[in-house]
Design an enzyme around this catalytic site. Structure first.
Site, PDB file in Angstrom:
ATOM      1  N   GLU A  59       0.823  -1.213   0.000  1.00  0.00           N
ATOM      2  CA  GLU A  59       0.000   0.000   0.000  1.00  0.00           C
ATOM      3  C   GLU A  59       0.852   1.255   0.000  1.00  0.00           C
ATOM      4  O   GLU A  59       0.626   2.196  -0.770  1.00  0.00           O
ATOM      5  CB  GLU A  59      -0.918   0.045   1.234  1.00  0.00           C
ATOM      6  N   CYS A  90      -0.300   1.629   7.173  1.00  0.00           N
ATOM      7  CA  CYS A  90      -0.881   1.842   5.854  1.00  0.00           C
ATOM      8  C   CYS A  90      -2.195   2.620   5.927  1.00  0.00           C
ATOM      9  O   CYS A  90      -2.476   3.433   5.054  1.00  0.00           O
ATOM     10  CB  CYS A  90      -1.040   0.511   5.138  1.00  0.00           C
TER      11      CYS A  90
END
Length: 155
Positions: A59, A90
């Site tokens: 991510e 993330c």
């Protein structure tokens, strides 16, 4: 002539392809793609081992590459597809980059910060709201993770 945009399943399949590549490289098999205006902008997978960096999550890598491509830290109008529920780090990157939409596959009972352990993206104290859809192609994503860790234990 009408143009049909690819489906959410199409983009999640691209994320799964990245996760499969991570598996082959000995990385935890998590893949992510970032989409803007119905077009795949960037894709990547976990690279913690390759880069020797605890923060080299799929991510975060796609967010950083997308920031460079669009020339802005704000990723408004984009969608993030990731095979496994994002962690706290993330989720922070998702909020900070102002991503409006997240699609993820399987839940992560050990590190998941969207629905499993925490609900970071639902915290009303944050200054940004993220629309979340979990469970997209979850069986495929979970199976890949299970296969990876089974193989790791066998070795």
């Amino acid at each position: 002539m009408s143009y049909d945009q690819p489906s959410n399943e199409y983009f999640m399949q691209q994320a799964l392809n990245e996760a499969k590549q991570a598996f082959l490289e000995g990385e935890v098999p998590i893949g992510a793609v970032l989409v803007k205006d119905g077009q795949l902008l960037v894709s990547d997978h976990n690279r913690k081992e390759q880069l020797g960096s605890a923060t080299a999550h799929a991510e975060k890598l796609v967010i950083e590459r997308a920031n460079k491509l669009v020339g802005n830290w704000r990723l408004t109008g984009c969608q993030l597809f990731v095979t496994i529920e994002p962690c706290v780090m993330c989720c922070g990157a998702i909020i900070q980059s102002r991503l409006p939409e997240l699609f993820y596959g399987a839940k992560d009972p050990k590190f998941g910060a969207v629905a499993s352990l925490y609900h970071v993206l639902e915290d009303s104290r944050a200054n940004h709201f993220v629309s979340v859809q979990g469970g997209l192609m979850a069986d495929e994503a979970a199976s890949l993770m299970q296969d990876f860790f089974r193989k790791l234990r066998e070795n």
